[in-house]
Scaffold this motif. Sequence first.
Motif, PDB file in Angstrom:
ATOM      1  N   TRP A   1      -0.162  14.625  11.873  1.00 26.58           N
ATOM      2  CA  TRP A   1       0.662  13.663  11.140  1.00 26.58           C
ATOM      3  C   TRP A   1      -0.166  12.660  10.342  1.00 26.58           C
ATOM      4  O   TRP A   1       0.361  11.907   9.536  1.00 26.58           O
ATOM      5  CB  TRP A   1       1.558  12.882  12.120  1.00 26.58           C
ATOM      6  N   LEU A   2      -1.501  12.658  10.557  1.00 26.97           N
ATOM      7  CA  LEU A   2      -2.310  11.553  10.047  1.00 26.97           C
ATOM      8  C   LEU A   2      -3.164  11.992   8.861  1.00 26.97           C
ATOM      9  O   LEU A   2      -4.225  12.573   9.027  1.00 26.97           O
ATOM     10  CB  LEU A   2      -3.198  11.015  11.185  1.00 26.97           C
ATOM     11  N   TYR A   3      -2.683  11.700   7.671  1.00 29.71           N
ATOM     12  CA  TYR A   3      -3.438  11.957   6.440  1.00 29.71           C
ATOM     13  C   TYR A   3      -4.045  10.636   5.962  1.00 29.71           C
ATOM     14  O   TYR A   3      -3.426   9.585   6.089  1.00 29.71           O
ATOM     15  CB  TYR A   3      -2.523  12.514   5.352  1.00 29.71           C
ATOM     16  N   SER A   4      -5.243  10.707   5.407  1.00 30.06           N
ATOM     17  CA  SER A   4      -5.894   9.502   4.909  1.00 30.06           C
ATOM     18  C   SER A   4      -5.401   9.182   3.492  1.00 30.06           C
ATOM     19  O   SER A   4      -5.707   9.908   2.545  1.00 30.06           O
ATOM     20  CB  SER A   4      -7.417   9.693   4.908  1.00 30.06           C
ATOM     21  N   VAL A   5      -4.618   8.100   3.388  1.00 29.18           N
ATOM     22  CA  VAL A   5      -4.039   7.679   2.098  1.00 29.18           C
ATOM     23  C   VAL A   5      -4.217   6.163   1.980  1.00 29.18           C
ATOM     24  O   VAL A   5      -3.268   5.396   2.130  1.00 29.18           O
ATOM     25  CB  VAL A   5      -2.530   8.047   2.011  1.00 29.18           C
ATOM     26  N   PRO A   6      -5.428   5.701   1.716  1.00 27.51           N
ATOM     27  CA  PRO A   6      -5.718   4.256   1.808  1.00 27.51           C
ATOM     28  C   PRO A   6      -4.833   3.373   0.948  1.00 27.51           C
ATOM     29  O   PRO A   6      -4.439   2.281   1.369  1.00 27.51           O
ATOM     30  CB  PRO A   6      -7.183   4.166   1.378  1.00 27.51           C
ATOM     31  N   TRP A   7      -4.489   3.821  -0.276  1.00 27.24           N
ATOM     32  CA  TRP A   7      -3.751   2.939  -1.183  1.00 27.24           C
ATOM     33  C   TRP A   7      -2.374   2.543  -0.636  1.00 27.24           C
ATOM     34  O   TRP A   7      -1.811   1.525  -1.020  1.00 27.24           O
ATOM     35  CB  TRP A   7      -3.621   3.554  -2.571  1.00 27.24           C
ATOM     36  N   GLY A   8      -1.829   3.340   0.284  1.00 27.01           N
ATOM     37  CA  GLY A   8      -0.530   3.003   0.877  1.00 27.01           C
ATOM     38  C   GLY A   8      -0.585   1.733   1.717  1.00 27.01           C
ATOM     39  O   GLY A   8       0.424   1.032   1.860  1.00 27.01           O
ATOM     40  N   PHE A   9      -1.766   1.437   2.265  1.00 28.18           N
ATOM     41  CA  PHE A   9      -1.920   0.272   3.133  1.00 28.18           C
ATOM     42  C   PHE A   9      -1.697  -1.027   2.353  1.00 28.18           C
ATOM     43  O   PHE A   9      -0.962  -1.918   2.785  1.00 28.18           O
ATOM     44  CB  PHE A   9      -3.318   0.305   3.750  1.00 28.18           C
ATOM     45  N   ARG A  10      -2.311  -1.113   1.192  1.00 26.25           N
ATOM     46  CA  ARG A  10      -2.165  -2.316   0.363  1.00 26.25           C
ATOM     47  C   ARG A  10      -0.702  -2.499  -0.052  1.00 26.25           C
ATOM     48  O   ARG A  10      -0.175  -3.615  -0.017  1.00 26.25           O
ATOM     49  CB  ARG A  10      -3.053  -2.190  -0.869  1.00 26.25           C
ATOM     50  N   ARG A  11      -0.057  -1.403  -0.411  1.00 30.64           N
ATOM     51  CA  ARG A  11       1.351  -1.491  -0.841  1.00 30.64           C
ATOM     52  C   ARG A  11       2.249  -1.947   0.313  1.00 30.64           C
ATOM     53  O   ARG A  11       3.165  -2.751   0.122  1.00 30.64           O
ATOM     54  CB  ARG A  11       1.801  -0.148  -1.400  1.00 30.64           C
ATOM     55  N   LEU A  12       1.978  -1.418   1.499  1.00 29.33           N
ATOM     56  CA  LEU A  12       2.765  -1.817   2.664  1.00 29.33           C
ATOM     57  C   LEU A  12       2.595  -3.310   2.953  1.00 29.33           C
ATOM     58  O   LEU A  12       3.577  -4.023   3.176  1.00 29.33           O
ATOM     59  CB  LEU A  12       2.328  -1.003   3.896  1.00 29.33           C
ATOM     60  N   LEU A  13       1.364  -3.784   2.935  1.00 34.14           N
ATOM     61  CA  LEU A  13       1.110  -5.195   3.241  1.00 34.14           C
ATOM     62  C   LEU A  13       1.774  -6.115   2.216  1.00 34.14           C
ATOM     63  O   LEU A  13       2.328  -7.158   2.564  1.00 34.14           O
ATOM     64  CB  LEU A  13      -0.400  -5.457   3.304  1.00 34.14           C
ATOM     65  N   ASN A  14       1.750  -5.725   0.953  1.00 30.69           N
ATOM     66  CA  ASN A  14       2.433  -6.516  -0.078  1.00 30.69           C
ATOM     67  C   ASN A  14       3.949  -6.488   0.109  1.00 30.69           C
ATOM     68  O   ASN A  14       4.625  -7.494  -0.124  1.00 30.69           O
ATOM     69  CB  ASN A  14       2.041  -6.025  -1.473  1.00 30.69           C
ATOM     70  N   PHE A  15       4.472  -5.332   0.549  1.00 35.60           N
ATOM     71  CA  PHE A  15       5.903  -5.216   0.841  1.00 35.60           C
ATOM     72  C   PHE A  15       6.299  -6.203   1.944  1.00 35.60           C
ATOM     73  O   PHE A  15       7.312  -6.901   1.851  1.00 35.60           O
ATOM     74  CB  PHE A  15       6.231  -3.775   1.261  1.00 35.60           C
ATOM     75  N   VAL A  16       5.494  -6.269   3.013  1.00 34.95           N
ATOM     76  CA  VAL A  16       5.780  -7.172   4.136  1.00 34.95           C
ATOM     77  C   VAL A  16       5.794  -8.620   3.651  1.00 34.95           C
ATOM     78  O   VAL A  16       6.674  -9.409   4.025  1.00 34.95           O
ATOM     79  CB  VAL A  16       4.742  -6.984   5.272  1.00 34.95           C
ATOM     80  N   LYS A  17       4.832  -8.965   2.810  1.00 38.08           N
ATOM     81  CA  LYS A  17       4.760 -10.342   2.287  1.00 38.08           C
ATOM     82  C   LYS A  17       6.036 -10.725   1.541  1.00 38.08           C
ATOM     83  O   LYS A  17       6.629 -11.773   1.791  1.00 38.08           O
ATOM     84  CB  LYS A  17       3.546 -10.480   1.359  1.00 38.08           C
ATOM     85  N   THR A  18       6.467  -9.854   0.628  1.00 37.98           N
ATOM     86  CA  THR A  18       7.636 -10.191  -0.204  1.00 37.98           C
ATOM     87  C   THR A  18       8.948 -10.054   0.572  1.00 37.98           C
ATOM     88  O   THR A  18       9.871 -10.826   0.363  1.00 37.98           O
ATOM     89  CB  THR A  18       7.689  -9.301  -1.460  1.00 37.98           C
ATOM     90  N   GLN A  19       9.012  -9.083   1.470  1.00 33.45           N
ATOM     91  CA  GLN A  19      10.268  -8.798   2.172  1.00 33.45           C
ATOM     92  C   GLN A  19      10.598  -9.830   3.243  1.00 33.45           C
ATOM     93  O   GLN A  19      11.759 -10.138   3.479  1.00 33.45           O
ATOM     94  CB  GLN A  19      10.164  -7.406   2.819  1.00 33.45           C
TER      95      GLN A  19
END
Length: 451
Positions: free
Chosen positions: A284-302
């Motif tokens: 289940w674990l693929y390395s997709v680093p750019w998703g991390f930044r997007r998730l953290l920004n989502f948490v900030k705004t949401q």
Amino acid sequence: MKDMKLNHYLFSISWPRILPSGIKNEYINEKGIKHYDNLINMLLENRITPIVTLYHWDLPQVLEEKYGGWQNASMANYFSDFANLCFERFGNRVKYWITFNNPWSVAVEGYETGEHAPGFKMRGTGAYNAAHNILKAHAMVWHTYDAQWRNKQKGMVGISLSADWGEPVDVTNQRDIEAAERYVQFYLGWFATPLFNGDYPQIMKDYVARKNAQQGLSSSRLPTFSPQEKSYMRGTCDFLGISHFTTRYITQKNFPSNSGNSYFTDRDLAELVDPRWPDPGSEWLYSVPWGFRRLLNFVKTQYGDPMIYVTGNGVSEKMMCTDLCDDWRMQYFRDYINEMLKAVKDGVNVKGYTAWSLLDKFEWDEGYSERFGMYYVDFGSKNKPRYPKASVQYYKRIISSNGFPNQREIESWKRKAMETCTSSNQLLAAARRKSKEHADMPKVWPVHDEV
């Protein structure tokens, strides 16, 4: 830990180890208390801050058998009593408390798919009921701490939520954009939105209700909070723990009404991966680093710019791999931590980062076959010796620099780390040869005159 210069260590306290029957007024196991006292004191003596999780999936068996575990609303009271005992015994030294680690897995894999304990397949209802009771339990523990301990102990209570990022397959397709939003709301939002805003995400309520209507059900499978419960729940997070490992591409997919009730079909979406993404270990674990930044920004705004602690981020390796030169893990840490630092520059309030994990460990339904540790544990040997992988030296340097100074320096870190792991590999190979020679010796059984 001291050698790695770790400044904090995240671990969980086992509820049944402290309260074997799960109930505070029946029996407290003082040996269990002593075990955690020793650990906490040793950490503090070495200037390592303890961060304590109260529930990492080990429910006392009695509570499961007698009451049905997290399907029963009474679990909130029992869990709050256990948490209160922990605050009482350890709270003078522990200032960071996490109520639940990854409740999504407890609910979905414990009560929907049955992959994890207790192994129930209550499709379409079990996960929602478990999550509802877990959320109420979290709020009760937060209020217990707030009312009885906060002024004295000056600590914080949060939760650790697992969250993969969902990216639309086609960013110009509105249906894919909405599907990706649903993916994140049914995953992270399911737990975060009630704690920050007092209720489930509207999109989640709408989609479950729509599925209910299609199937002619009169009541919603997603439980509801009363106005008092919403008020009680809202704002019960001093910080948000985020455990993040991977990303998925998401597209719209309509499931027919005759496909049956399920958390997964309620979402009307399909998860996809890019075959070019590295997949070093777990399926289940693929390395997709750019998703991390997007998730953290989502948490900030949401969620109104909450204080965030990354409570888990790391990668496993192939089942039979015994190579301690784990260059793929070093690359994973470098890429993911770099994206987190970009999010910090974006203004996201990230206060700390915890690599997962220090040691190879028990990986639930995968047993000991998947290894996330920076230290290799030889489970086949009686004493379970530990061998540092290359990532130990690499991560140590990330900590000392608090990031990445420059490209040349980072390449030098990797080169030095690979040199040290070579000698560790030789030690491990020698230990394995010795172990095999011992195993190959003829067995001599004692002779008994009588049976």
